[in-house]
Motif scaffolding. Structure first.
Motif, PDB file in Angstrom:
ATOM      1  N   SER A  88      90.315 -59.737  37.415  1.00 35.17           N
ATOM      2  CA  SER A  88      88.848 -59.951  37.455  1.00 35.17           C
ATOM      3  C   SER A  88      88.585 -59.991  38.922  1.00 35.17           C
ATOM      4  O   SER A  88      89.211 -60.584  39.636  1.00 35.17           O
ATOM      5  CB  SER A  88      88.671 -61.149  36.587  1.00 35.17           C
ATOM      6  N   PHE A  89      87.365 -59.716  39.069  1.00 34.42           N
ATOM      7  CA  PHE A  89      86.764 -59.664  40.367  1.00 34.42           C
ATOM      8  C   PHE A  89      85.327 -60.431  40.607  1.00 34.42           C
ATOM      9  O   PHE A  89      84.609 -60.146  39.768  1.00 34.42           O
ATOM     10  CB  PHE A  89      86.761 -58.237  41.188  1.00 34.42           C
ATOM     11  N   LYS A  90      84.945 -60.911  41.799  1.00 39.25           N
ATOM     12  CA  LYS A  90      83.385 -61.081  42.171  1.00 39.25           C
ATOM     13  C   LYS A  90      82.829 -60.155  42.905  1.00 39.25           C
ATOM     14  O   LYS A  90      83.587 -59.173  43.479  1.00 39.25           O
ATOM     15  CB  LYS A  90      83.330 -62.279  42.635  1.00 39.25           C
ATOM     16  N   ASN A  91      81.921 -60.332  43.410  1.00 39.41           N
ATOM     17  CA  ASN A  91      81.418 -59.205  44.466  1.00 39.41           C
ATOM     18  C   ASN A  91      81.385 -57.647  44.085  1.00 39.41           C
ATOM     19  O   ASN A  91      81.680 -56.928  44.572  1.00 39.41           O
ATOM     20  CB  ASN A  91      81.828 -59.286  45.847  1.00 39.41           C
ATOM     21  N   MET A  97      79.660 -57.736  50.077  1.00 38.82           N
ATOM     22  CA  MET A  97      80.923 -57.436  49.966  1.00 38.82           C
ATOM     23  C   MET A  97      81.539 -56.721  49.042  1.00 38.82           C
ATOM     24  O   MET A  97      80.634 -56.197  48.196  1.00 38.82           O
ATOM     25  CB  MET A  97      81.839 -58.961  49.933  1.00 38.82           C
ATOM     26  N   GLY A  98      82.518 -56.155  49.108  1.00 42.61           N
ATOM     27  CA  GLY A  98      83.283 -55.379  48.207  1.00 42.61           C
ATOM     28  C   GLY A  98      84.036 -56.164  47.199  1.00 42.61           C
ATOM     29  O   GLY A  98      83.946 -57.398  47.175  1.00 42.61           O
ATOM     30  N   PRO A  99      84.410 -55.556  46.032  1.00 43.94           N
ATOM     31  CA  PRO A  99      85.265 -56.338  45.082  1.00 43.94           C
ATOM     32  C   PRO A  99      86.279 -57.157  45.576  1.00 43.94           C
ATOM     33  O   PRO A  99      86.869 -56.816  46.588  1.00 43.94           O
ATOM     34  CB  PRO A  99      85.804 -55.118  44.040  1.00 43.94           C
ATOM     35  N   THR A 100      86.072 -58.486  45.137  1.00 42.56           N
ATOM     36  CA  THR A 100      87.099 -59.606  45.822  1.00 42.56           C
ATOM     37  C   THR A 100      87.460 -60.201  44.682  1.00 42.56           C
ATOM     38  O   THR A 100      87.191 -60.894  43.491  1.00 42.56           O
ATOM     39  CB  THR A 100      86.206 -60.642  46.458  1.00 42.56           C
ATOM     40  N   TYR A 101      88.913 -60.363  44.779  1.00 43.24           N
ATOM     41  CA  TYR A 101      90.005 -60.869  43.722  1.00 43.24           C
ATOM     42  C   TYR A 101      89.283 -62.310  43.016  1.00 43.24           C
ATOM     43  O   TYR A 101      89.043 -63.190  44.078  1.00 43.24           O
ATOM     44  CB  TYR A 101      91.360 -61.179  44.062  1.00 43.24           C
ATOM     45  N   LYS A 102      89.354 -62.363  41.962  1.00 45.50           N
ATOM     46  CA  LYS A 102      89.103 -63.696  41.270  1.00 45.50           C
ATOM     47  C   LYS A 102      90.027 -64.367  40.670  1.00 45.50           C
ATOM     48  O   LYS A 102      90.419 -65.258  40.468  1.00 45.50           O
ATOM     49  CB  LYS A 102      87.773 -63.514  40.346  1.00 45.50           C
ATOM     50  N   SER A 103      90.840 -63.503  39.537  1.00 40.66           N
ATOM     51  CA  SER A 103      91.749 -64.033  38.791  1.00 40.66           C
ATOM     52  C   SER A 103      92.604 -63.022  38.253  1.00 40.66           C
ATOM     53  O   SER A 103      92.100 -61.904  38.189  1.00 40.66           O
ATOM     54  CB  SER A 103      91.190 -64.994  37.482  1.00 40.66           C
ATOM     55  N   MET A 104      93.775 -63.288  37.473  1.00 38.39           N
ATOM     56  CA  MET A 104      94.593 -62.430  36.523  1.00 38.39           C
ATOM     57  C   MET A 104      95.052 -63.074  35.521  1.00 38.39           C
ATOM     58  O   MET A 104      95.263 -64.055  35.484  1.00 38.39           O
ATOM     59  CB  MET A 104      95.652 -62.235  37.781  1.00 38.39           C
ATOM     60  N   LYS A 105      95.372 -61.947  34.531  1.00 38.84           N
ATOM     61  CA  LYS A 105      96.080 -62.263  33.297  1.00 38.84           C
ATOM     62  C   LYS A 105      96.962 -61.405  33.232  1.00 38.84           C
ATOM     63  O   LYS A 105      96.840 -60.200  33.484  1.00 38.84           O
ATOM     64  CB  LYS A 105      95.100 -62.398  32.195  1.00 38.84           C
ATOM     65  N   SER A 106      98.080 -61.905  32.517  1.00 39.05           N
ATOM     66  CA  SER A 106      99.357 -60.986  32.020  1.00 39.05           C
ATOM     67  C   SER A 106      99.010 -60.333  30.769  1.00 39.05           C
ATOM     68  O   SER A 106      99.026 -61.428  29.776  1.00 39.05           O
ATOM     69  CB  SER A 106     100.619 -61.402  32.379  1.00 39.05           C
ATOM     70  N   LYS A 107      99.305 -59.202  30.452  1.00 39.89           N
ATOM     71  CA  LYS A 107      99.119 -58.552  29.046  1.00 39.89           C
ATOM     72  C   LYS A 107     100.409 -57.554  28.997  1.00 39.89           C
ATOM     73  O   LYS A 107     100.132 -56.650  29.386  1.00 39.89           O
ATOM     74  CB  LYS A 107      97.950 -58.129  28.731  1.00 39.89           C
ATOM     75  N   SER A 108     101.565 -57.999  28.164  1.00 39.70           N
ATOM     76  CA  SER A 108     102.624 -56.981  28.048  1.00 39.70           C
ATOM     77  C   SER A 108     103.077 -56.693  29.315  1.00 39.70           C
ATOM     78  O   SER A 108     103.431 -57.392  30.362  1.00 39.70           O
ATOM     79  CB  SER A 108     102.138 -56.072  27.401  1.00 39.70           C
ATOM     80  N   ASP A 109     103.226 -55.402  29.578  1.00 41.73           N
ATOM     81  CA  ASP A 109     103.462 -54.723  30.845  1.00 41.73           C
ATOM     82  C   ASP A 109     102.408 -54.504  32.013  1.00 41.73           C
ATOM     83  O   ASP A 109     102.725 -53.857  32.978  1.00 41.73           O
ATOM     84  CB  ASP A 109     104.294 -53.369  30.677  1.00 41.73           C
TER      85      ASP A 109
END
Length: 635
Positions: free
Chosen positions: A543-546, A526-538
């Motif tokens: 982060s991804f798996k695969n 598989m191609g890059p698959t969404y894992k998680s997100m973090k907010s940093k300012s703007d």
């Protein structure tokens, strides 16, 4: 034929009640079975390793049956609509593929396309064909390239059951039990009597006969017996417009009203033809009648079928030949669907093609201010494969005793309408559950082809019903056990719902199978698959798996396309995105405080360049769960 290796196999059939059946396989004679009261019999064979060919002998007191050239390998049940039914002769670079067609260990059983009122135990007809230069053109392209990739990797015979039918919604592939969670289908299923299909076709035929007669009447120049009445002032005047064929008239800047349209093309021939010749004009919206040199050669009343007709001998001649097409249409998209090249086909060996695309003449005939002048055409051509359960009964149920390695599913185009798209995730989930139950195989692998990119690219991020179905396929593929999916939203076509690069579709499906089903180690499927997100300012950091051996911008410029951001106001804007090691940073001047991020959550996100180094595109995703009805209005 090919039987599934390493599984107990059931051989079954029908015989006279009371007959005793004997079966000999691999020099062993198996326990006889007395035919049951319903005329059926079955015998189980032990699990057999890949190989062959074998001979299976079946006999009763009065009859012997010998099955020759039987292989054991991996058998895949391939179902869905037109992109699964899409044949090899229409793929990109078919002539090159035909040169590499000698794969006798890849065989297809092509199921007959018909509906049924109740679940059937047998197919109406069908046959096994080994792949070679003579048969390859009739293979399902997606299924063949999938099989070819697996065969070249494992050198194990691959069987394909092609149980697909173009233009079919998921509901027709579902059982009554699978549809019980959805409103609006129970009454339709209750209406299915033993003669439902025949009765419906008879009714629809009468409706369509009246429609076509009314169509001929309003043209002013076509009689009820389909004779062309030429009017010099109309046909030979100089007020015809030059258009390009194939292509819709409206897309070429012309305004067209509801009603009758005429198209004209002159073709020069050096000699009077003596060969059999077909004219293939592709699909013409909505209905059409075709004349050559004033003589009728064909007619159709459905956009779903090509206007492909054999030209009677003596119609074509040396010199100038006039092709004249009359069509009726309403509600836009007038003319020749822009995915087929009109042509004359000279049926010799080798076949010769005379292209008749390019400049044609167009003239509007009788017009009407409002649609509906002729009423609605009855859906006789699409009736059986659009009605709930009818395809399930005839093309799926007969195979429940057959053993398979897994299922490949390519469908969803016909459910990409707002009236039905929101149910697709649950429908596909139910279909998988009920199919697995019917096969008595709760872990039967199920591979999904996610819909390709299609429709125009819009300036602002604008998901549609197509996006909803894509998202549903992704969710099912990621959340259901023993289920996987292939992403192909980088190899579609904005105007062609049938993209021709089926080679890559098959390759990506095979990667998923090698990972999920064949349990290969160290494979990226598989191609890059969404894992998680973090907010940093703007900025939002993803982060991804695969990721395989790393994330890349395929075109090498460092910027990733198809990302967008929204703040608390839920308004999404195009965003910039960059790879930073194993993360992706997403930001936009228009969204100083980003809260939500989307990637390729659009019918057609445009050029895709976010991949892993193994060459697989990232999986579309979104971090919000807003009701899409509010976000799917086209600009």
């Amino acid at each position: 034929m090919i039987l599934q290796r390493d599984q107990n196999i059931k051989i079954w059939g029908w015989a006279k009640i009371g007959d005793t059946i004997n079966l000999t396989f691999n020099n062993k004679r198996y326990k006889t079975v007395t035919t049951l009261a319903d005329s059926t019999w079955s015998i189980k064979l032990p699990a057999t390793k890949a190989g062959g060919p074998y001979v299976i002998l079946i006999s009763s007191a009065k009859k012997n049956l010998q099955l020759n050239n039987v292989l054991f390998g991996d058998v895949w049940f391939c179902s869905g609509q037109s992109n699964m039914n899409f044949r090899m002769n229409a793929v990109r670079d078919f002539s090159k593929e035909k040169e590499d067609a000698d794969y006798s260990m890849i065989r297809q059983f092509d199921g007959f396309r018909i509906g049924a009122e109740t679940p059937q135990q047998d197919v109406v007809k069908g046959n096994w064909a080994p792949c070679n230069s003579s048969s390859i053109q009739e293979f399902s392209a997606v299924a063949f390239f999938f099989a070819k990739n697996l065969y070249l990797k494992n050198k194990v015979p691959i069987g394909i059951i092609n149980a697909s039918w173009g233009g079919s919604p998921i509901q027709t592939f579902m059982s009554r039990a699978g549809l019980q969670d959805f409103s609006g289908y129970d009454d339709k299923i209750k209406a299915i009597t033993p003669t439902f299909i025949a009765d419906s076709k008879k009714t629809y035929n009468l409706i369509n006969q009246k429609w076509t007669k009314d169509f001929y009447a309003i043209t002013d120049y076509i009689s009820q017996d389909l004779k062309l009445t030429r009017n010099t002032n109309f046909f030979d005047s100089n007020d015809w417009l030059t258009i390009h064929v194939p292509g819709y008239i409206e897309a070429q800047g012309f305004k067209v009203k509801n009603g009758v349209s005429w198209y004209k093309k002159e073709v020069e021939l050096d000699v009077t033809p003596t060969d059999d010749i077909n004219i293939d004009l592709g699909r013409i919206k909505l209905s059409c009648v075709v004349f050559i040199n004033g003589q009728l050669v064909g007619k159709q009343s459905s956009i779903w079928y090509n206007s492909n007709y054999k030209i009677p001998k003596g119609v074509l001649r040396k010199g100038t030949n006039e092709i004249l097409v009359c069509s009726y249409n309403e509600n836009g998209d007038t003319g020749f669907q822009p995915i087929y090249t009109p042509r004359l086909i000279i049926n010799t060996l080798p076949q010769k093609i005379i292209s008749i695309n390019g400049n044609w003449l167009f003239k509007q005939g009788k017009t009407f201010d409002k649609p509906g002048v002729l009423g609605n055409l009855a859906p006789i051509e699409s009736f059986e494969h659009q009605y709930p359960t009818l395809v399930y009964n005839s093309m799926i149920a007969p195979f429940f005793k057959y053993s398979f390695k897994g299922i490949v599913w390519y469908q969803g185009e016909d459910n990409s309408r707002y009236s039905v798209c929101y149910d697709y995730e649950k429908m596909l989930t139910n279909l998988i559950k009920t199919w697995r139950s019917s096969w008595d195989s709760p872990k039967l692998p199920f591979l999904i082809v996610q819909l390709a990119n299609y429709h125009p690219v819009y300036p602002e991020p604008t998901p549609g019903a197509w996006s909803i179905v894509q998202e549903a396929q992704s969710k099912v593929g990621q959340n259901m056990p023993n289920t996987g999916f292939a992403v192909i939203n980088d190899i579609g076509d904005a105007v062609n719902i049938h993209p021709t690069n089926k080679q890559e579709v098959g390759r990506r499906l095979a990667l998923v199978a090698r990972d999920l089903v064949y349990n290969e180690s160290n494979i990226t499927s598989m191609g890059p698959t969404y894992k998680s997100m973090k907010s940093k300012s703007d900025t939002i950091i993803l982060s991804f798996k695969n990721m395989g051996t790393g994330l890349i911008s395929k075109n090498g410029n460092g910027n990733l396309n198809a990302f967008c951001l929204a703040g608390k106001d839920s308004v999404f804007y195009r965003a910039k995105a960059k790879i930073a090691g194993d993360k992706v940073s997403v930001f936009s001047d228009k969204v100083p405080d980003p809260v939500y991020v989307r990637y390729a959550f659009e019918d057609n996100p445009g050029e895709i360049n976010f991949y892993n180094k193994e060459g697989l595109p990232a999986v579309p995703f979104r971090t919000d769960n807003f009701p899409v009805k509010e976000l799917s209005k086209k600009p």
